[in-house]
Design an enzyme around this catalytic site. Sequence first.
Site, PDB file in Angstrom:
ATOM      1  N   ARG A   1      -7.863   8.698  -9.255  1.00  0.00           N
ATOM      2  CA  ARG A   1      -8.371   8.888  -7.891  1.00  0.00           C
ATOM      3  C   ARG A   1      -7.235   9.353  -6.958  1.00  0.00           C
ATOM      4  O   ARG A   1      -6.135   8.830  -6.962  1.00  0.00           O
ATOM      5  CB  ARG A   1      -8.945   7.576  -7.376  1.00  0.00           C
ATOM      6  N   VAL A   2      -7.541  10.342  -6.150  1.00  0.00           N
ATOM      7  CA  VAL A   2      -6.595  10.833  -5.149  1.00  0.00           C
ATOM      8  C   VAL A   2      -7.248  10.666  -3.786  1.00  0.00           C
ATOM      9  O   VAL A   2      -8.430  10.974  -3.612  1.00  0.00           O
ATOM     10  CB  VAL A   2      -6.260  12.316  -5.421  1.00  0.00           C
ATOM     11  N   GLY A   3      -6.476  10.177  -2.828  1.00  0.00           N
ATOM     12  CA  GLY A   3      -7.022   9.964  -1.483  1.00  0.00           C
ATOM     13  C   GLY A   3      -6.740  11.132  -0.559  1.00  0.00           C
ATOM     14  O   GLY A   3      -6.459  12.257  -0.996  1.00  0.00           O
ATOM     15  N   ASP A   4      -6.815  10.866   0.726  1.00  0.00           N
ATOM     16  CA  ASP A   4      -6.606  11.916   1.736  1.00  0.00           C
ATOM     17  C   ASP A   4      -5.135  12.233   1.972  1.00  0.00           C
ATOM     18  O   ASP A   4      -4.793  13.334   2.417  1.00  0.00           O
ATOM     19  CB  ASP A   4      -7.220  11.458   3.069  1.00  0.00           C
TER      20      ASP A   4
ATOM     21  N   SER B   1       0.803  -1.232   0.000  1.00  0.00           N
ATOM     22  CA  SER B   1       0.000   0.000   0.000  1.00  0.00           C
ATOM     23  C   SER B   1       0.831   1.276   0.000  1.00  0.00           C
ATOM     24  O   SER B   1       0.287   2.367   0.129  1.00  0.00           O
ATOM     25  CB  SER B   1      -0.913   0.048   1.226  1.00  0.00           C
TER      26      SER B   1
ATOM     27  N   GLY C   1      -9.729   7.008   2.292  1.00  0.00           N
ATOM     28  CA  GLY C   1      -9.463   8.435   2.171  1.00  0.00           C
ATOM     29  C   GLY C   1     -10.699   9.291   1.976  1.00  0.00           C
ATOM     30  O   GLY C   1     -10.771  10.409   2.501  1.00  0.00           O
TER      31      GLY C   1
ATOM     32  N   THR D   1      -5.183   7.247   8.413  1.00  0.00           N
ATOM     33  CA  THR D   1      -5.068   6.085   7.541  1.00  0.00           C
ATOM     34  C   THR D   1      -6.475   5.518   7.346  1.00  0.00           C
ATOM     35  O   THR D   1      -7.356   5.745   8.167  1.00  0.00           O
ATOM     36  CB  THR D   1      -4.129   5.026   8.156  1.00  0.00           C
ATOM     37  N   GLY D   2      -6.644   4.796   6.241  1.00  0.00           N
ATOM     38  CA  GLY D   2      -7.965   4.216   5.998  1.00  0.00           C
ATOM     39  C   GLY D   2      -8.598   4.796   4.743  1.00  0.00           C
ATOM     40  O   GLY D   2      -7.913   5.426   3.932  1.00  0.00           O
TER      41      GLY D   2
ATOM     42  N   THR E   1      -1.326   2.566   4.363  1.00  0.00           N
ATOM     43  CA  THR E   1      -0.579   3.823   4.314  1.00  0.00           C
ATOM     44  C   THR E   1       0.320   4.018   5.526  1.00  0.00           C
ATOM     45  O   THR E   1      -0.027   3.580   6.610  1.00  0.00           O
ATOM     46  CB  THR E   1      -1.629   4.958   4.343  1.00  0.00           C
TER      47      THR E   1
ATOM     48  N   THR F   1       1.530   6.963   0.337  1.00  0.00           N
ATOM     49  CA  THR F   1       0.685   5.803   0.039  1.00  0.00           C
ATOM     50  C   THR F   1       0.576   5.563  -1.471  1.00  0.00           C
ATOM     51  O   THR F   1       0.770   6.493  -2.263  1.00  0.00           O
ATOM     52  CB  THR F   1      -0.738   6.045   0.590  1.00  0.00           C
TER      53      THR F   1
HETATM   54  C1  SD4 Z   1      -6.128   6.487   0.726  1.00  0.00           C
HETATM   55  N1  SD4 Z   1      -5.780   6.730   3.080  1.00  0.00           N
HETATM   56  O1  SD4 Z   1      -5.602   6.659  -0.370  1.00  0.00           O
HETATM   57  C2  SD4 Z   1      -5.207   6.237   1.889  1.00  0.00           C
HETATM   58  C3  SD4 Z   1      -4.783   4.810   1.870  1.00  0.00           C
HETATM   59  C4  SD4 Z   1      -5.160   4.014   2.981  1.00  0.00           C
HETATM   60  O2  SD4 Z   1      -6.423   2.117   3.427  1.00  0.00           O
HETATM   61  O3  SD4 Z   1      -4.887   4.327   4.122  1.00  0.00           O
HETATM   62  N2  SD4 Z   1      -5.806   2.931   2.629  1.00  0.00           N
HETATM   63  O4  SD4 Z   1      -7.328   6.492   0.895  1.00  0.00           O
END
Ligand code: SD4
Length: 328
Positions: free
Chosen positions: A216-219, A85, A242, A239-240, A188, A206
């Site tokens: 796609r862009v996350g947090d 990840s 996004g 984390t998690g 992440t 990440t």
């Molecule tokens: C995201 N927070 O891109 C990041 C990656 C992550 O479980 O933590 N994934 O959403």
Amino acid sequence: MSQRRKFIKQSLMGSALFLPGLSAACAQTNEKTAPAGEKPLILSTWNHGVPANAAGWTKLNESGSILDAVEAGVRDTELDLTNLSVGLQGLPDREGITTLDASIMTGDGSCGSVAFVRQVKHPISLARAVMEKTPHVMLAGEGARQFAIAQGFPMEEEKLSPNAQIEYDKWKVTSEYKPIINIENHDTIGMIGIDANGKLAGSCTTSGLAYKMHGRVGDSPIIGAGLYVDDEVGAATATGLGETIIRICGSFLIVELMRQGRTPQEACEEAVKRLVSKTKNIKDIQAGFLAVNKYGETGAFAVHPGFNFAKATASGNVLIDSNSHFKP
Ligand code: SD4
């Protein structure tokens, strides 16, 4: 109030101020309420936080810079071939392309990030270059890649790692997109640190969600969502999933709650509560936060069980199973 009652009240107040036993008790109470933090300190998400903290701690000792430490720490994870990840070995998007997001921030408000970038082995260092060498905060996609080339970052061959290829081939059989709730050591890295003088910095890097839509862009590269740092208050990282974190400006929310007097733990819990209230299908979604305040007190909280993190202080670098999670 009668004169006699007034006198008794005044004498009691007087005696309370001067009784030696009571003063000692008050002093004890004050000690208890004084912040019980530790400095320096580095916190980071998941199992891979342990080696990352170790790399960060070594760097902090060498250079004395907490910014150098949080960069060096997560660079370690960006090279970890077992982590699917983070870094170019991470799982790709639906098209089979690995794209990376990263951000870095210091407590004076300086920050930089890159999003949806390809072929760069150390997106965290590219984010730092955006912070230090451009008038901007965020570069994305091809522009970020071009900036990396201009800055002399080597371009890596665009090829999935053997493990990522195996997983991608399996996924292609159904091509079903479904965020997986929580797989330890498969996520992440967010890192926040404080030096002995109270200077704070943080980093987050990440490859994002496996099999995400292209683009796609996350947090993680979004300042205030995946990471926020303010020397006046503290720092937080996430984390998690996004999308759920962006929606509540999670890391910024935690720092602002700490500014209003919440402890890092209370602030993380409140942020998770907010996230849960704004998220449908919460049973399928994991998200977690780490926080530290300017005294070196820490907090950690997640939507579901299983969130762990690493904490490095002068007394050691330990993996902590945060049993701290939301209970409806
Ligand atoms: C995201 N927070 O891109 C990041 C990656 C992550 O479980 O933590 N994934 O959403």
